[in-house]
Structures are given as C-alpha cells and as structure tokens.
Design a protein around this motif. Structure first.
Motif, PDB file in Angstrom:
ATOM      1  N   THR A 172     -26.622  49.486   5.796  1.00  0.00           N
ATOM      2  CA  THR A 172     -26.823  50.833   5.367  1.00  0.00           C
ATOM      3  C   THR A 172     -26.527  51.597   6.906  1.00  0.00           C
ATOM      4  O   THR A 172     -27.597  51.836   8.019  1.00  0.00           O
ATOM      5  CB  THR A 172     -28.304  50.888   4.462  1.00  0.00           C
ATOM      6  OG1 THR A 172     -29.130  50.855   6.137  1.00  0.00           O
ATOM      7  CG2 THR A 172     -28.416  50.817   3.449  1.00  0.00           C
ATOM      8  N   ARG A 173     -26.542  53.266   6.171  1.00  0.00           N
ATOM      9  CA  ARG A 173     -25.784  53.750   7.617  1.00  0.00           C
ATOM     10  C   ARG A 173     -26.471  55.319   7.213  1.00  0.00           C
ATOM     11  O   ARG A 173     -26.469  55.609   6.466  1.00  0.00           O
ATOM     12  CB  ARG A 173     -24.554  53.679   7.942  1.00  0.00           C
ATOM     13  CG  ARG A 173     -23.920  55.482   9.190  1.00  0.00           C
ATOM     14  CD  ARG A 173     -22.914  55.285   8.950  1.00  0.00           C
ATOM     15  NE  ARG A 173     -22.418  55.986   9.904  1.00  0.00           N
ATOM     16  CZ  ARG A 173     -21.643  56.318  11.178  1.00  0.00           C
ATOM     17  NH1 ARG A 173     -20.801  55.481  10.902  1.00  0.00           N
ATOM     18  NH2 ARG A 173     -21.011  57.472  11.491  1.00  0.00           N
ATOM     19  N   LYS A 174     -27.342  55.359   7.987  1.00  0.00           N
ATOM     20  CA  LYS A 174     -27.636  56.793   8.142  1.00  0.00           C
ATOM     21  C   LYS A 174     -27.829  58.130   9.204  1.00  0.00           C
ATOM     22  O   LYS A 174     -27.849  57.713  10.242  1.00  0.00           O
ATOM     23  CB  LYS A 174     -29.540  56.250   8.191  1.00  0.00           C
ATOM     24  CG  LYS A 174     -29.805  55.560   7.416  1.00  0.00           C
ATOM     25  CD  LYS A 174     -31.554  54.711   7.326  1.00  0.00           C
ATOM     26  CE  LYS A 174     -32.038  54.577   6.236  1.00  0.00           C
ATOM     27  NZ  LYS A 174     -32.893  53.725   6.321  1.00  0.00           N
ATOM     28  N   GLU A 176     -25.420  61.032  11.447  1.00  0.00           N
ATOM     29  CA  GLU A 176     -24.176  61.047  11.526  1.00  0.00           C
ATOM     30  C   GLU A 176     -24.671  61.366  13.852  1.00  0.00           C
ATOM     31  O   GLU A 176     -24.983  62.128  13.831  1.00  0.00           O
ATOM     32  CB  GLU A 176     -23.190  62.084  11.520  1.00  0.00           C
ATOM     33  CG  GLU A 176     -22.702  61.560  10.043  1.00  0.00           C
ATOM     34  CD  GLU A 176     -22.157  60.416   9.532  1.00  0.00           C
ATOM     35  OE1 GLU A 176     -21.354  60.360  10.595  1.00  0.00           O
ATOM     36  OE2 GLU A 176     -21.984  59.944   8.342  1.00  0.00           O
ATOM     37  N   GLY A 180     -24.758  56.523  18.362  1.00  0.00           N
ATOM     38  CA  GLY A 180     -24.517  54.864  17.402  1.00  0.00           C
ATOM     39  C   GLY A 180     -25.838  54.204  18.309  1.00  0.00           C
ATOM     40  O   GLY A 180     -25.724  53.827  19.282  1.00  0.00           O
ATOM     41  N   ILE A 182     -27.634  50.596  16.506  1.00  0.00           N
ATOM     42  CA  ILE A 182     -27.389  48.847  15.741  1.00  0.00           C
ATOM     43  C   ILE A 182     -29.006  49.113  15.908  1.00  0.00           C
ATOM     44  O   ILE A 182     -29.817  48.170  16.697  1.00  0.00           O
ATOM     45  CB  ILE A 182     -26.891  47.820  15.650  1.00  0.00           C
ATOM     46  CG1 ILE A 182     -25.041  48.979  15.900  1.00  0.00           C
ATOM     47  CG2 ILE A 182     -26.715  46.766  14.608  1.00  0.00           C
ATOM     48  CD1 ILE A 182     -24.018  46.716  16.380  1.00  0.00           C
ATOM     49  N   ALA A 198     -26.544  58.104  14.799  1.00  0.00           N
ATOM     50  CA  ALA A 198     -26.239  57.439  13.082  1.00  0.00           C
ATOM     51  C   ALA A 198     -26.983  56.158  14.149  1.00  0.00           C
ATOM     52  O   ALA A 198     -26.727  56.010  14.628  1.00  0.00           O
ATOM     53  CB  ALA A 198     -24.583  57.394  13.670  1.00  0.00           C
ATOM     54  N   LEU A 200     -26.586  52.542  12.193  1.00  0.00           N
ATOM     55  CA  LEU A 200     -26.836  51.101  11.305  1.00  0.00           C
ATOM     56  C   LEU A 200     -27.824  50.766  11.397  1.00  0.00           C
ATOM     57  O   LEU A 200     -28.188  49.214  12.334  1.00  0.00           O
ATOM     58  CB  LEU A 200     -25.506  50.919  11.757  1.00  0.00           C
ATOM     59  CG  LEU A 200     -24.600  49.706  11.125  1.00  0.00           C
ATOM     60  CD1 LEU A 200     -23.906  50.524   9.693  1.00  0.00           C
ATOM     61  CD2 LEU A 200     -23.826  48.687  11.559  1.00  0.00           C
ATOM     62  N   GLN A 201     -28.434  50.084  10.145  1.00  0.00           N
ATOM     63  CA  GLN A 201     -29.323  48.859   9.461  1.00  0.00           C
ATOM     64  C   GLN A 201     -28.953  48.345   8.673  1.00  0.00           C
ATOM     65  O   GLN A 201     -28.158  48.560   7.681  1.00  0.00           O
ATOM     66  CB  GLN A 201     -30.187  49.675   9.080  1.00  0.00           C
ATOM     67  CG  GLN A 201     -31.720  49.410   8.249  1.00  0.00           C
ATOM     68  CD  GLN A 201     -32.262  48.745   9.114  1.00  0.00           C
ATOM     69  OE1 GLN A 201     -32.980  49.784   9.846  1.00  0.00           O
ATOM     70  NE2 GLN A 201     -32.621  47.618   9.409  1.00  0.00           N
ATOM     71  N   GLU A 212     -17.881  45.602   9.953  1.00  0.00           N
ATOM     72  CA  GLU A 212     -18.795  46.350   9.305  1.00  0.00           C
ATOM     73  C   GLU A 212     -19.910  47.767  10.572  1.00  0.00           C
ATOM     74  O   GLU A 212     -19.841  48.104  11.483  1.00  0.00           O
ATOM     75  CB  GLU A 212     -20.188  46.071   8.517  1.00  0.00           C
ATOM     76  CG  GLU A 212     -20.855  47.949   7.640  1.00  0.00           C
ATOM     77  CD  GLU A 212     -19.905  48.198   7.360  1.00  0.00           C
ATOM     78  OE1 GLU A 212     -20.003  49.513   7.792  1.00  0.00           O
ATOM     79  OE2 GLU A 212     -19.025  48.099   6.426  1.00  0.00           O
ATOM     80  N   PHE A 216     -17.994  50.642  12.628  1.00  0.00           N
ATOM     81  CA  PHE A 216     -18.853  51.861  12.976  1.00  0.00           C
ATOM     82  C   PHE A 216     -19.493  51.870  14.497  1.00  0.00           C
ATOM     83  O   PHE A 216     -19.284  53.104  14.965  1.00  0.00           O
ATOM     84  CB  PHE A 216     -21.107  51.146  12.512  1.00  0.00           C
ATOM     85  CG  PHE A 216     -22.021  51.847  13.197  1.00  0.00           C
ATOM     86  CD1 PHE A 216     -22.501  52.698  12.503  1.00  0.00           C
ATOM     87  CD2 PHE A 216     -23.186  51.520  14.777  1.00  0.00           C
ATOM     88  CE1 PHE A 216     -23.425  54.105  13.147  1.00  0.00           C
ATOM     89  CE2 PHE A 216     -23.557  52.370  15.420  1.00  0.00           C
ATOM     90  CZ  PHE A 216     -24.219  53.202  14.166  1.00  0.00           C
TER      91      PHE A 216
END
Length: 480
Positions: A172-174, A176, A180, A182, A198, A200-201, A212, A216
């Motif tokens: 899931t991405r949360k 912006e 970034g 991870i 941003a 990336l979970q 993915e 990202f």
C-alpha cells in the motif's frame, strides 16, 4: 465455514501435522506456532496442500523479535507481515486465498507490535469455503525418493506466486512527495507524521515485490528504507534500486515514547484492571510479570513501576529492601502459573519480606496447583477477592498492606477467553462530566462532547466503571 478448534498440542510437530492433516482432507486450517519453532516447517514446505493452510508465527514477548524473512525465503513459503490489527484481520482471508492459489502453506508474522495491541477491527465480508474433494495423489502430500513431484510442485508454486504478486493487495502507498520511504512490517509504528513524504508499506516479507518497489522509486527523488535487520537492503542494491543511507527525519522527529502510535492498554474486562486501579489509588509500588500485565504501564493506566527478567517477587523485594518507607506498600503481581513456579526458598523469603503479592486464579488457565495450595504449603496468609468487585479488591489490598508477606488471590478469567456480559451504558442526563470513569483506563470508555460514552461493541460488562461513578450514571446493560 465452521471453525473447528482443536486442543492445544505439546510439540510444534504435533500442531503442524494436525493442521496439515486438516488441509489434506480439503478443509482450511489455521495453526499458531511460536516463531522459534518455525524451522520445523521445513519438513512440509516442499509438499502441497489441499484446503488452504495458514501458519501464524508468534514472537515471544520476553525475547527480541526474530527476522523471519530469511527463513521464509529458504522454505519458499510466502510470509505476510501485518503492521496493525486491522491489517492482520484483512490479511487472514488473503492468506487463505493465496494458499489455495499456490497450493502451499502461507506464513504470517505476529510480532510484538500486534501482541500488545488491543483495538477493534472490522473483518471483511468473506466467502464461505466448502470442503474440497479429496483424492490420493502420489507425491503431493508425501515426499518420495528422487523428489521429482516436489520439483514440479515448487516450479508451479513459484509461477503462481509471481502472477499473484502482480495484483497483490499486500503493498500500500500512502502520501505524496519527492521523498519516499519503504517500510516493512511493524516498523510502520516508527514513522512520524511528515509533509511531502510518500510511504510504501510492504505487507509481505517474502517474496519481495521488486517491480512495485521499482515503480515507487521512480516516482520519488529520494528513497529511504526502514526495516528490521538488513534483509531487504542488499536485495534492493542487487536489483539496482538506489536507497539513500539513514532516514528522512532527524532523531528528535521520531515518535516520543510518551506518545506511541497505538497506546498500550489492557483489554476491556481484564481481571487485572481493578487491582491496578486500586494499587494506584493506594500509592503502592507495583512490579509485574512480562506479558499482558506490563500493559498496566501504558498511558491509560500508568500503574506499573517495573517488569524484570521473570520474577516480580524478587524484583519487588529488591525494591522494598532499598526503600524502607515503602514497607507494606510494594506489590508483586503474578499469574497462578508464575506463583506456582516460585521456588521454596523464594517463597520463604517472601513470607518474611516487606511486600505482598497479588495472584490471579484464572479459571480459563488453571495451574496444576491452586494459589491457595501453594500459599498454605508455605504458611503464607491468604486474602481472596473477586476481580470484578472494587470493594472486595480495596479491602483485600488494604489487608495485605497491613500484613506484609501475605497474598491476595483474585478470582477471575482472561477477558479474551470468557463470554462478555451485557455492555454497560451511560445515562447522559445523569453524567456530570467528572471524568472519574476515565481513570479506570478502559478502552471502551470515551469522552465525546464533555460526557462519558461506552462503546457497546467493546465493553465486556465488568462493571468496574459503574462502581467508581459518583452519580451512578453508568448502568448495567440488558441481555439481548
């Protein structure tokens, strides 16, 4: 699908085989194992399964969490890594679906960040799973010499797993922004609120969804990684995905220990809540076993002084010996199993000490010897109380404080293992907004619009809050 609960198994091999046999028969199976026993899964990891099979690997509360991702890679079994209770509820169904798709077991990590959680979750609308037809197949459930069948199964599993990754909901991405991050598993709790970040979970520890992650990384200017251990970092480096060292925030921007993302709290109806509340009112120093009792130190209760290596009696005696002014006002809280496990020498020291003990006689988890039998064998004075009666607890605590070396035995059951009573309710006309009930530290109680409110879906009906309400605004609920 009906849930068939099997009795506990004494060995991990027995639990694994019981679940595997259920799966072979064509039914779904859920098996809970200690994370330290996960290596035993190597005995079935290259075999197929009938109905879906999900192994929950639970970390030990008194041990550092192990990184299960290398083991999952070695076994070639997918590993789900939920970060919060809601993720756990959602991924259970996903785990069974994945197991059926790849015809192999699926692992799910239950780390300390989930063990200490006590929050309501919403289970997604599921579909019933019917019993699959069973047909004996050579090599599918039995390892044969040459292992040709297993090689074919593993190749088919890898292909199915790769196709599933393309549509996996476990990433899931949360937010912006040009920066970034991870995040893997329970490390999501360490991410502060930041603008233009941003996230990336990754809800799956293995296999790694490199495509993915690559997409990202191409959408941000600076990429960072927050993980437990160093498993993912070399994989990203080998894949040519650049990750900058460190983290995108200064140390002082991390979450304060006084403001955790999920406040630790005892469950509604916990049999320990009344005695922790009373000991706090009496200004006693409290020392506890590791596990659920340590949650009494959380923001809602703040009623625990220390949790040591496993002997709260020794911890409390050491504290009281150095604090003569706390004589009679130092308590050690133990389960019946912990009390039973104390040595004769330790109980002898306790009987002549300046502290007192509180032991829970849990009807849902009885010890081999009752707390009364242990106390009488050492000639330790006994006081007894109902865990859901504040008046009995108050009288019992004061009696033990006046007579150090005695034990207060609480009668109650773990709220997670007994049926809840009808939920209490607040008469808003009578409620004065004094907040006395909030001092009980129950997650079922909130304070909207300057009046107390009780969540009927969370309340266990213990009634402790009603006992401390000065205007009797909290009333018993009615049976449905």
């Amino acid at each position: 699908m009906d849930l068939l609960e099997e009795p506990g198994c004494s060995r991990p091999e027995e639990a694994i085989d019981r679940a595997f046999g259920t799966s072979i028969a064509g039914a779904r199976a859920l098996c809970v194992l200690s994370a330290s026993s996960a290596g035993v899964l190597s005995r079935i990891s290259d075999l197929g399964c009938g109905g879906g099979i999900l192994f929950l690997l639970v970390g030990q509360e008194d041990a550092p969490p192990a990184d299960l991702r290398p083991l999952a890679q070695q076994l070639e079994l997918p590993l789900l890594t939920p970060a919060v209770p809601q993720d756990c509820a959602s991924l259970l169904g996903e785990g069974f679906a994945l197991s059926g798709k790849i015809a192999a077991p699926v692992l799910a990590e239950v780390g300390p960040w989930l063990l200490d959680a006590a929050s309501m979750v919403e289970f997604p609308q599921g579909q019933s799973a019917s019993l699959l037809d069973y047909q004996r197949e050579s090599g599918r459930f039995v390892r044969l010499p040459g292992a040709e069948k297993q090689k074919i199964q593993l190749a088919e599993r890898r292909k199915a797993l790769l196709s599933w990754l393309e549509v996996s909901p476990c990433v899931t991405r949360k937010g912006e922004g040009e920066t970034g991050l991870i995040v893997t598993g329970g490390m999501a709790h360490s991410v502060p609120q930041m603008e233009r970040l941003a996230v990336l979970q990754l809800g799956m520890g293995w296999p790694v969804n490199l495509e993915e992650i690559r997409r990202f990384s191409q959408s941000v200017e600076h990429l960072y990684l927050l993980e437990k251990g160093r498993y993912l970092a070399p994989i990203l480096a080998e894949a040519g995905i650049p990750v900058e060292p460190g983290l995108p925030w200064a140390p002082e921007e991390t979450i304060s220990p006084d403001l955790p993302a999920r406040p630790p709290q005892l469950c509604p109806g916990c049999p320990w809540r009344g005695v922790l509340y009373t000991l706090k009112k009496e200004k006693a120093s409290v020392f506890v076993e590791s596990g659920c009792l340590s949650l009494g130190a959380g923001l809602l209760m703040k009623g625990v002084d220390g949790c040591g290596a496993g002997s709260p009696l020794a911890l409390a005696m050491g504290f009281a010996a150095s604090r003569p002014g706390k004589a009679g006002k130092t308590a050690a809280l133990l389960t019946a199993q912990g009390w039973e496990g104390c040595s004769f020498a330790q109980l002898g020291d306790f009987s002549s000490s300046r502290i007192f003990a509180v032991v829970l006689e849990d009807a849902a988890q009885p010890a081999q010897l009752t707390p009364q039998q242990v106390a009488r064998a050492m000639d330790i004075p006994i006081v007894e109380a109902d865990s859901h009666s504040l008046s009995q607890i108050r009288d019992g605590v004061r009696s033990c404080m006046a007579r150090p070396g005695s034990v207060l035995i609480l009668h109650g059951s773990c709220a997670a293992k007994e049926e809840s009573l009808p939920a209490h309710r607040v008469d808003r006309e009578l409620c004065t907004g004094c907040r006395q009930c909030l001092r009980m530290g129950c997650p079922a109680i909130s304070f909207p619009e300057h009046k107390s409110a009780i969540d009927p879906n969370c309340c266990a009906g213990c009634g402790l809050c009603g006992e401390i309400c000065p205007v009797k605004a909290i009333q018993k609920g009615e049976k449905a």
